[in-house]
Write an enzyme that holds these catalytic residues in place. Structure first.
Site, short mmCIF file in Angstrom:
data_model
loop_
_atom_site.label_atom_id
_atom_site.label_comp_id
_atom_site.label_asym_id
_atom_site.label_seq_id
_atom_site.Cartn_x
_atom_site.Cartn_y
_atom_site.Cartn_z
N SER A 264 -19.83 6.19 30.34
CA SER A 264 -19.95 5.92 31.77
C SER A 264 -21.34 5.46 32.13
O SER A 264 -22.29 5.62 31.36
CB SER A 264 -19.57 7.17 32.57
OG SER A 264 -20.73 7.93 32.80
N LYS A 265 -21.41 4.90 33.31
CA LYS A 265 -22.66 4.37 33.85
C LYS A 265 -23.80 5.38 33.71
O LYS A 265 -24.92 5.02 33.41
CB LYS A 265 -22.39 4.06 35.33
CG LYS A 265 -23.32 3.08 35.95
CD LYS A 265 -22.75 2.66 37.29
CE LYS A 265 -23.76 1.80 38.04
NZ LYS A 265 -23.20 1.22 39.25
#
Ligand code: GLU
Length: 479
Positions: free
Chosen positions: A252-253
């Site tokens: 994820s980011k």
């Protein structure tokens, strides 16, 4: 039939590694078959719109060499290629579908839908639209439209039977139609949902193969029903698994290395990123792992795409990046390395020499500044650095070594690596000491560091006679 594939990102300002991989597979399928690769911007979710986000997509694809044959800025026969510019098209097809009996107007307001959902959730049933407006008479619909009541257009899912769609990786998937929601196709703002737009666009743009994340698998039967309602053929579907940080978590980011830009900022080379990402969920035949983009295209085969989630391994990417770095010509490496060298080394040095010391030992470019921070100036260092068990050195032996080496170096008239080499190795022979006994101390005295790219001779050659002697004398005075 011509192979036509599309990459259809939403402009979020952030190109996730998973998105880039989708683009790569999509590109490879088209190019391998001599077909067309199309870029379509899916910006119908206006709330998610981010200024400048289209440029992030264009720049990334161009940087990695995935040029599109049709798209927003290059045009093509099936444009526009930005969904918000296709409003009229979606409206036309949604209305057509209503006429054909595959969709209907729905005038339910937010309050009613929220309440419906709450009641359904409270009684433990899956929230689904209750088809309240499905059977309005044509007169009722006309009256509401004329009165300007806001509406959406919903898909009319058959009330019984099953729907089967086919995915290359998952085979046939059959679902009961009763499990499918009469989903919204056209929103009150006149824009389509993804669920509608993807079908209309893929059909009108003559897309032959769709590669996308498998989060769309659950909705795919509804798309099949839309194709059927229009009497259109479906594209070939390939739903790919997520890229994971580990067995449980998606990359994820938050992880800080989940986008192309994150990785470039960390000092990875574009070519290495593309190569590594291609291998996340695709296995080429054979053992080979290093592929340029054209080679990926050449080797690509849909049958090599995996159905299991791929784990993003930063160490593997690092190692691969190191391989790419080592394969560069010295000049090309300097081109990449120079901005990083210049972050901590501003002096007037022969940068190609510095780069040649860095190239064999650099895995990511961002490691460079910390390695060359002693060229401009000696850092503060502890005299304990002179102590090295293996070299049998201590601050005391360093004093002897520097005292002996300074006059020898002062005598060099033509300062270069070979002259330095001859002078210090002659001294080593004269003193009858081990190489390390002398060279370790000289290196510490002119770098102030335990680890440096290159040894005493390379560093002395780069910083020059005056600076070398100045540093050695200063260091000696502290011993
Ligand atoms: N706009 C969708 C996304 O970014 C694309 C899905 C698709 O390729 O159809 O997830």
């Amino acid at each position: 039939m011509e192979v036509r594939t599309r990459f259809a990102p939403s402009p979020t300002g952030y190109l996730h590694v998973g998105g880039l991989r989708t683009a790569l597979f999509t590109y490879a399928i088209a190019k391998k078959a001599g077909g067309k690769f199309i870029l379509r911007i899916e910006d119908t979710d206006q709330e998610r719109y981010v200024e400048g986000a289209n440029e992030v997509i264009y720049n990334t694809l161009r940087a990695v060499g995935m040029n599109w044959d049709e798209g927003p800025d290059v045009g093509g026969d099936y444009g526009p290629y930005i969904q918000t510019e296709r409003r009229a098209i979606y409206k036309e097809y949604a209305e057509k579908l209503v006429e054909m009996g595959g969709a209907y107007y729905c005038f339910c307001d937010k309050d009613r839908l929220t309440e419906l959902k709450a009641v359904q959730e409270a009684s433990g049933v899956n929230p689904m639209y209750d088809r309240h407006c499905r059977n309005l008479s044509p007169e009722e619909v006309r009256a509401k439209l004329e009165a300007g009541v806001p509406y959406v257009i919903r898909q009319k899912i058959p009330l019984e039977g099953t729907t089967t769609f086919h995915d290359v990786l998952y085979g046939d998937i059959t679902v009961d139609n009763t499990t499918l929601d009469d989903q919204i196709l056209l929103k009150t703002d006149g824009l389509p949902t993804y669920n509608f737009a993807n079908v209309i666009d893929d059909h009108l743009m003559k897309i032959s193969h769709v590669v996308r994340g498998n989060e769309y698998l659950a909705s795919a039967p509804k798309y099949t029903l839309l194709y059927k309602a229009f009497g259109w053929d479906e594209p070939v579907y390939i739903h790919v698994e997520h890229i994971m940080r580990d067995k449980q978590h998606k990359l994820s980011k938050r992880d800080g290395d989940a986008s192309y830009d994150d990785l470039i900022k960390k000092g990875y080379l574009s070519e290495a990123i593309v190569n590594y990402i291609a291998l996340l969920g695709w296995s080429p035949k054979g053992e080979r792992e290093i592929f340029t983009l054209p080679e990926i295209v050449e080797e690509f085969d849909i049958s090599g795409i995996s159905k299991s989630p791929a784990i993003f391994d930063p160490l593997k990417l690092r190692a691969m990046n190191g391989e790419y770095i080592r394969a560069l010509t010295p000049e090309k490496f300097l081109e990449y390395a120079e901005p990083y060298i210049r972050m901590s080394c501003k002096g007037d040095f022969d940068l190609l020499k510095i780069a040649s010391l860095l190239q064999p030992r650099t895995e990511v470019l961002s490691e460079i500044p910390e390695q060359v921070d002693f060229f401009d100036e000696m850092p503060d260092y502890s005299l304990e650095l002179y102590s090295n068990k293996k070299m049998k050195t201590t601050p005391e032996t360093a004093k002897e070594a520097l005292t002996a080496a300074i006059p020898v170096l002062e005598n060099i008239t033509d300062w270069n690596f070979d002259a330095l080499h001859d002078a210090l190795f002659n001294l080593i022979a004269d003193l009858g000491v081990k190489n390390g006994w002398l060279l370790w101390s000289v290196r510490v005295a002119i770098s102030g560091k335990q680890f440096t790219p290159g040894g005493a001779l390379e560093i002395a050659d780069i910083i020059g006679k005056e600076e070398t002697l100045k540093r050695m004398k200063k260091s000696l005075s502290m011993l």
